[in-house]
Design an enzyme around this catalytic site. Structure first.
Site, PDB file in Angstrom:
ATOM      1  N   HIS A 198       0.595  -1.224   0.088  1.00 19.44           N
ATOM      2  CA  HIS A 198      -0.176   0.057  -0.019  1.00 19.44           C
ATOM      3  C   HIS A 198       0.831   1.296   0.063  1.00 19.44           C
ATOM      4  O   HIS A 198       0.526   2.117  -0.794  1.00 19.44           O
ATOM      5  CB  HIS A 198      -0.851   0.019   1.180  1.00 19.44           C
ATOM      6  CG  HIS A 198      -2.104  -0.872   0.947  1.00 19.44           C
ATOM      7  ND1 HIS A 198      -3.074  -1.372   1.946  1.00 19.44           N
ATOM      8  CD2 HIS A 198      -2.679  -1.538  -0.117  1.00 19.44           C
ATOM      9  CE1 HIS A 198      -4.106  -1.824   1.540  1.00 19.44           C
ATOM     10  NE2 HIS A 198      -3.738  -2.148   0.194  1.00 19.44           N
ATOM     11  N   GLU A 441      -2.178 -22.481 -18.780  1.00 22.61           N
ATOM     12  CA  GLU A 441      -1.143 -22.349 -17.668  1.00 22.61           C
ATOM     13  C   GLU A 441      -0.266 -23.420 -17.314  1.00 22.61           C
ATOM     14  O   GLU A 441       0.753 -23.730 -17.013  1.00 22.61           O
ATOM     15  CB  GLU A 441      -1.766 -21.834 -16.242  1.00 22.61           C
ATOM     16  CG  GLU A 441      -2.636 -20.748 -16.359  1.00 22.61           C
ATOM     17  CD  GLU A 441      -3.507 -20.636 -15.101  1.00 22.61           C
ATOM     18  OE1 GLU A 441      -2.983 -19.899 -14.149  1.00 22.61           O
ATOM     19  OE2 GLU A 441      -4.399 -21.118 -14.833  1.00 22.61           O
ATOM     20  N   ASP A 465       2.403 -18.943 -14.428  1.00 17.71           N
ATOM     21  CA  ASP A 465       2.322 -20.429 -14.027  1.00 17.71           C
ATOM     22  C   ASP A 465       3.051 -21.214 -15.286  1.00 17.71           C
ATOM     23  O   ASP A 465       3.641 -22.063 -15.030  1.00 17.71           O
ATOM     24  CB  ASP A 465       0.916 -20.640 -13.930  1.00 17.71           C
ATOM     25  CG  ASP A 465       0.639 -20.638 -12.397  1.00 17.71           C
ATOM     26  OD1 ASP A 465       1.702 -20.419 -11.561  1.00 17.71           O
ATOM     27  OD2 ASP A 465      -0.468 -20.748 -11.867  1.00 17.71           O
ATOM     28  N   CYS A 512      -2.492 -13.057 -20.093  1.00 16.74           N
ATOM     29  CA  CYS A 512      -2.824 -12.353 -18.926  1.00 16.74           C
ATOM     30  C   CYS A 512      -1.686 -12.452 -17.690  1.00 16.74           C
ATOM     31  O   CYS A 512      -1.879 -11.729 -16.768  1.00 16.74           O
ATOM     32  CB  CYS A 512      -3.915 -12.434 -18.212  1.00 16.74           C
ATOM     33  SG  CYS A 512      -4.400 -14.373 -17.969  1.00 16.74           S
TER      34      CYS A 512
END
Length: 583
Positions: A198, A441, A465, A512
């Site tokens: 954060h 993957e 992956d 992706c």
């Protein structure tokens, strides 16, 4: 390449917020409140509980004001970080054990807060998920704030700044980062932290260059040292000589110019110089990230990680809660832009208390993703119903993770059809033409991609992956991480085989994984025939600008050469030469 003299000392960390900062160092400490570790008598317990309540109220008031300020001056995502701290501060799972230690174990409020918080922090840090580990950082921030209020001390680590400096700290809490003044803080560097923290998110929002995870910055740098924070390459240079300072001034000017050039591509179509369209989508896990994707004018959402809906909660989300989450994304990006929702991908490095998963010796090869969903069918069908319902309101597509066999795809689709029949019987609308795709993957999925392509509407290659499974490399293991090579010819051949299988069935292929957002990979992936790339929202404009300079013919020739290469190093050199020629 800048030549750095040995005596200048160069520290390498993680690039958390891009840009360059130069100036005098100012060491600051994240002020953890001192703890008076004393026991109390039974008669004092009531007074200590009242002190706890007063301290909690003071911390809440402080955070509420910071949330308002963040929402007005920075943005929704940053304000939501503060809001999550407010929720933690009022969480019974935190407060009840603290009260119990005061009332039953007769500990003073500070010691009770410290013991309970530290136990939770240790538990969270032991988990593999980087998302869950981030909750540990948030909890540490909440703990420190509450302890400071119990002690009656604001403990502001940033007080006393009167002139522009580069902050050097062991760590900065995200709420401390939110209060940084850009006119006084040129940049910062910390020993701890990661790019997804954060604190890093806030630094990027404030446009303050930052490098984190340096380990020894506070030991190597002294107050007043002249330092350069290179937030692009993750470097901190101590006591640079005049030529290096001049070089970095030029880099900063070039960086600013590039930022202005990128801004001109906001809202423009994603097309190559010869008119080939390539969808540049965004990977997200929240409404806040969807908002960022919209601001960066992404062509849509190529991966919505739904596991984040299940994290940080004691019970599983209901169908209605999931539906509302999907609709919130649709409202954010608009109903006409694609939203590819990945079904639940839990297990591996994502362990959640609500699932009660047993610890496995090799979780990446274990009970995870589609395997878990097909085993817990009611849980899976609840999500499938919610996704199907959302398809009535936007351009929603469904994607199954970690499919390794045709049987798994058929079993998942059978449950989807069951969910659709239920919705029809209940008179609940959905889009029966919603596209359903498969994530590639696992190498076995590539080998049966010709079969999968007959029954799936699209493929999305998850390179994170795929690379580790294809090359048998644990990307989290520092000793062998150098073997994790997305540009290895074996990986490129798997991608090419996937595209070829899909093309024969008239299906499209996207990507992706992290590779999709690397500018170096863009011409190669374009030439290999991918039609959609999904990436971090911050990468969209840079990839769009590069795409506008490419031709499909050149990209195809590049891909042909890369597929004939013998090593990842040879491929990377090929790509570097290609991009240099483009520039």
């Amino acid at each position: 390449m800048v030549k750095v003299r040995p005596e200048m000392r160069q520290l390498r960390g993680v690039a958390a917020a891009p840009g360059y900062a130069m100036g005098a160092a100012r060491l600051v400490g994240r002020q953890e409140a001192e703890i008076d570790p004393r026991s109390i008598s039974a008669e004092q317990a009531e007074a200590e509980l009242e002190r706890l309540e007063n301290g909690q109220r003071g911390a809440q008031t402080e955070l509420e004001q910071l949330e308002i300020t963040a929402r007005e001056t920075v943005g929704e995502e940053e304000a939501d970080i503060v809001a999550s701290h407010l929720l933690m501060l009022d969480d019974p799972d935190l407060l009840d054990p603290i009260r119990e230690k005061i009332g039953r174990d007769l500990l003073n409020a500070e010691r009770a807060v410290a013991e309970v918080s530290d136990e939770l922090i240790v538990t969270l840090q032991a988990l593999e998920s980087s998302y869950i580990k981030q909750r540990a950082d948030d909890l540490r921030d909440v703990r420190d704030r509450l302890l400071r209020h119990l002690r009656g001390d604001g403990g502001d680590p940033l007080q006393g700044l009167t002139e522009p400096v580069v902050l050097i700290a062991r760590d900065l809490a995200p709420t401390d980062t939110l209060r940084l003044r850009k006119d006084l803080v040129k940049g910062f560097a910390t020993d701890e932290g990661g790019s997804a923290s954060h604190t890093a998110i806030v630094a990027r929002s404030l446009d303050i260059p930052a490098v984190v995870g340096l380990n020894s910055a506070t030991g190597e740098i002294r107050d007043g040292d002249y330092v350069i924070v290179d937030g692009v390459n993750g470097l901190v240079i101590i006591d640079p000589d005049p030529p290096v300072r001049d070089e970095y001034r030029q880099r900063e000017a070039a960086y600013r110019a590039e930022r202005e050039a990128l801004a001109s591509f906001r809202g423009e179509p994603s097309v190559s110089a010869d008119g080939t369209h390539l969808e540049l989508m965004a990977n997200i896990g929240s409404v806040q990230e969807a908002r960022t994707a919209a601001e960066q004018s992404a062509d849509g959402i190529g991966l919505y990680r739904t596991e984040f809906l299940y994290m940080g909660r004691a019970r599983l989300p209901t169908e209605e809660e999931q539906l509302e989450a999907y609709l919130a994304i649709i409202r954010t990006i608009g109903p006409d832009k694609p939203l590819i929702i990945r079904s639940l991908d839990i297990g591996g490095d994502k362990e959640l208390p609500a699932f009660g998963l047993e610890r496995e010796s090799n979780p990446f090869l274990g009970y995870r993703a589609i395997r878990l969903c097909l085993d817990r069918q009611e849980l899976f069908k609840t999500q499938l119903r919610a996704i199907a319902r959302s398809s009535a309101y936007g351009c929603v597509k469904l994607m199954y993770p970690m499919i390794s066999t045709l049987t798994e795809l058929r079993q998942a689709n059978a449950l989807l059809e069951e969910a659709r029949r239920e919705l029809s019987a209940e008179g609940i609308p959905y889009n029966p033409q919603m596209e359903v795709g498969v994530m590639i993957e696992v190498p076995s999925a590539v080998l049966v991609a010709d079969k999968l392509a007959k029954e799936a509407d699209f493929f999305s290659i998850g390179t994170n992956d795929l690379v580790q499974y294809a090359l048998a490399v644990d990307r989290m293991n520092g000793k062998i991480s150098h073997l994790y090579q997305p540009f290895d010819p074996a990986v490129l051949r798997l991608i090419s085989m996937t595209v070829d299988s899909a093309r024969r069935e008239g299906k499209w292929v996207g990507m992706c994984g992290e590779m999709a957002g690397q500018p170096k990979a863009l011409p190669l992936l374009l030439g290999m025939g991918l039609t959609e790339l999904s990436m971090n929202p911050s990468s969209v404009l840079r990839c769009r600008m590069l795409l506008s300079q490419l031709s499909m013919r050149d990209a195809e020739q590049l891909a042909e050469q890369a597929l004939k290469s013998e090593s990842a190093q040879e491929v990377e050199q090929l790509l570097d030469n290609f991009l240099q020629a483009v520039k």
